[in-house]
Design an enzyme around this catalytic site. Structure first.
Site, short mmCIF file in Angstrom:
data_model
loop_
_atom_site.label_atom_id
_atom_site.label_comp_id
_atom_site.label_asym_id
_atom_site.label_seq_id
_atom_site.Cartn_x
_atom_site.Cartn_y
_atom_site.Cartn_z
N ASP A 181 0.85 -1.17 0.00
CA ASP A 181 0.00 0.00 0.00
C ASP A 181 0.90 1.23 0.00
O ASP A 181 1.87 1.31 0.77
CB ASP A 181 -0.89 -0.02 1.24
CG ASP A 181 -1.65 1.28 1.42
OD1 ASP A 181 -2.59 1.52 0.64
OD2 ASP A 181 -1.29 2.05 2.33
N ALA A 182 0.59 2.20 -0.84
CA ALA A 182 1.47 3.37 -0.99
C ALA A 182 1.62 4.13 0.31
O ALA A 182 2.73 4.61 0.63
CB ALA A 182 0.93 4.29 -2.09
N ASP B 144 -0.65 8.14 -9.45
CA ASP B 144 -1.75 7.92 -10.39
C ASP B 144 -2.66 6.81 -9.86
O ASP B 144 -2.76 5.74 -10.45
CB ASP B 144 -1.18 7.55 -11.76
CG ASP B 144 -2.27 7.42 -12.83
OD1 ASP B 144 -3.40 7.89 -12.58
OD2 ASP B 144 -1.99 6.84 -13.89
#
Length: 562
Positions: free
Chosen positions: A357-358, A375
């Site tokens: 997960d970012a 993005d």
């Protein structure tokens, strides 16, 4: 299983997840009321429970058939229930009806199973609290194990089709045990099946045959549902499927449209394609921040998509490290079908893929980057708003090197002005000198790139022109999307944060504690106001003489645009 399928069909907004959960819980509650009444009057609650499980052998395949092959035909529009299609409230109520038509029968039977199981398990227990606790623990443990098993193993490993077949098989085993093995209702009762002796064998065989029919009757999940979800009219526009996979976090597909474009689908919507407009925004998300920075050595891409944005950095020889953070492994496999467009970025020795997960990656890594480009999927998708929040942008800022640049995708389609304002204002709050860049060829609006940098940015047109002249690979990557010159690149400028202050004054700021954006965007996923939103933005645009350092000829050409 059904949450995955119905979220594709209705749209994966927070509202539709709530709708699906509400319908399922309502079915369980109503079924429990009916089951409790049956348990009070039935002589053999265990047999009633068995018949209930037997009913699931029909209800589960019927639900799968409704979701994949009937409910999509009930999509409202100008020619079918137009008054519903134009009313948000009526549309929500209509989706409740559609949802119940699919999962209601099974939910009722599962709901009835609990009080019947309580009655069947009662062997003369003097303490009803102990009985309820014992059955509740087993029921809750089963629900937790099933959730983990199906979410992490069955759906990503075998797909929703096999998952529903497995549900039928589990119901069949339960029915067989209850109807042929019997149970006790009171301590003084003997154990007896619904039929005894040789007929029991015949009855068991009949149940087995019905079970096999139930497993066979579960229809396959339509590829159109995986690829285009709620865009039912578009299901027939796909010429070929190259990749279809139901992953841990999302369903992913790669297709060719009948117009000849290759498309990447995630969570039931097209998120990237080889269409010129999509290629342009994907390349801009990489090239614009890289050129603004001037000489990035390390870059982070949040969200792989088709890999075109990540691949843009392959054409910058000064880049030494390309880190891609992607939460869904299936997306990486799908991106291989865009190897030409993404410059085979996954094969580049500078590339490292992080499956995470970012938010978690950015919070736990100590690494800093010259460029971070983000993005993620559309903000109306449940949970995606956490990658558009104040706290996320501040986290990104901490992971930028001095002079670092961040880029963020902003969709103007499937949204409204309120949602677009929220997204832009939240970003500008963290990066006050943010600039906006328009990907539309006709300067009428479709997608925007938000670019932020600590301190003031300055674009050297002569330096950009020199790079394009001396680096054919970089020039070709930009020229393929109509950005092969300094003027073509800079005329995509759409404004900057400080100029938009009057427009953003009433914007709702998206914070982790409320994730306001996902609620705003979730109400606007059927809106197509891109042109109107863009007109509002460019109404504040002025020629940025303090940002552009260009030759007199280029400045004259740009002034004609602005």
């Amino acid at each position: 299983v059904w949450t995955r399928q119905l979220s594709l069909l209705f749209g994966a907004t927070v509202y539709n997840f709530s709708l699906i959960l509400a319908v399922f819980l309502a079915g369980l509650g109503a079924g429990s009321l009916v089951g409790a009444r049956i348990a009070r009057h039935a002589e053999r609650a265990d047999l009633a429970l068995g018949w209930c499980q037997l009913g699931l052998l029909a209800a589960i395949p019927a639900g799968a058939y409704m979701i994949g092959y009937q409910i999509p035909l009930w999509e409202v529009g100008p020619t079918f229930l137009p008054e519903v299609s134009t009313s948000r409230g009526l549309r929500f109520l209509y989706d409740i009806v559609r949802c119940f038509a699919a999962i209601g029968p099974a939910a009722l039977l599962w709901g009835a199973s609990f009080p019947l199981a309580l009655a069947a398990a009662n062997t003369g227990e003097s303490d009803p609290g102990r009985l309820v606790a014992r059955v509740s623990v087993v029921n809750t443990a089963g629900a937790l194990v099933g959730t983990i098993l199906f979410s992490l193993a069955v759906v990503p490993g075998a797909g929703t089709h096999r998952g529903q077949q497995l549900l039928v098989a589990v119901a069949a085993v339960a029915a067989l045990l209850m109807l042929t093995g019997g149970g006790r209702r009171r301590a003084d009762e003997s154990v007896s099946p619904v039929v005894g002796g040789p007929p029991a064998v015949v009855f068991g065989a009949a149940v087995l045959v019905v079970s096999l029919i139930g497993v066979w009757a579960v229809p396959r999940t339509p590829n159109g549902l995986v690829a285009l979800g709620r865009d039912v009219g578009g299901w027939d526009t796909i010429a070929a499927y190259h990749f279809v996979e139901e992953g841990v976090n999302a369903s992913v597909a790669v297709t060719d449209s009948d117009a000849g474009y290759r498309q990447l689908h995630i969570s039931g919507k097209v998120v990237a394609s080889t269409m010129d407009l999509d290629m342009r925004i994907q390349r801009m998300l990489g090239h614009v921040p890289a050129l603004i920075h001037g000489a990035p050595r390390s870059v982070l891409i949040v969200g792989m998509g088709a890999g075109v944005t990540a691949g843009s950095f392959v054409t910058h020889p000064e880049v030494e490290r390309i880190v891609i953070c992607e939460i869904e492994p299936s997306v990486l496999d799908a991106s291989n079908h865009f190897a030409v467009e993404n410059h085979a970025v996954l094969s580049d020795p500078r590339t490292e893929v992080i499956y995470d997960d970012a938010r978690h990656f950015l919070a736990t890594t100590g690494e800093q980057f010259d460029v971070i480009t983000s993005d993620p999927i559309h903000p109306w998708v449940r949970g995606a708003a956490s990658l558009y929040s104040v706290e996320y942008h501040e986290l990104v800022k901490e992971r930028l090197k001095p002079g670092g640049v961040v880029a963020q995708w902003v969709p103007l389609y499937e949204t409204d002005e309120v949602s677009a304002k929220s997204q832009i204002a939240t970003f500008v709050g963290s990066f006050p000198n943010a600039t906006l860049w328009n990907s539309d060829f006709l300067d009428v609006g479709y997608d925007l790139v938000l670019v932020g940098q600590a301190g003031r940015s300055r674009l050297d047109g002569d330096q950009i022109a020199s790079r394009l002249l001396n680096d054919q690979r970089l020039w070709r990557s930009l020229d393929e999307v109509g950005l092969g010159s300094t003027v073509e690149l800079l005329q995509t400028y759409a404004g900057q944060g400080r100029d938009l202050e009057p427009w953003l004054r009433d914007a709702a700021i998206n914070r982790d504690r409320n994730l306001r954006l996902q609620y705003l965007a979730g109400l606007a996923l059927d809106r197509q106001d891109a042109y109107g939103i863009y007109e509002s933005i460019v109404g504040y645009r002025e020629y940025p003489s303090d940002l552009f350092q260009v030759s007199p000829d280029d400045e004259a050409a740009l002034l004609r645009v602005f």
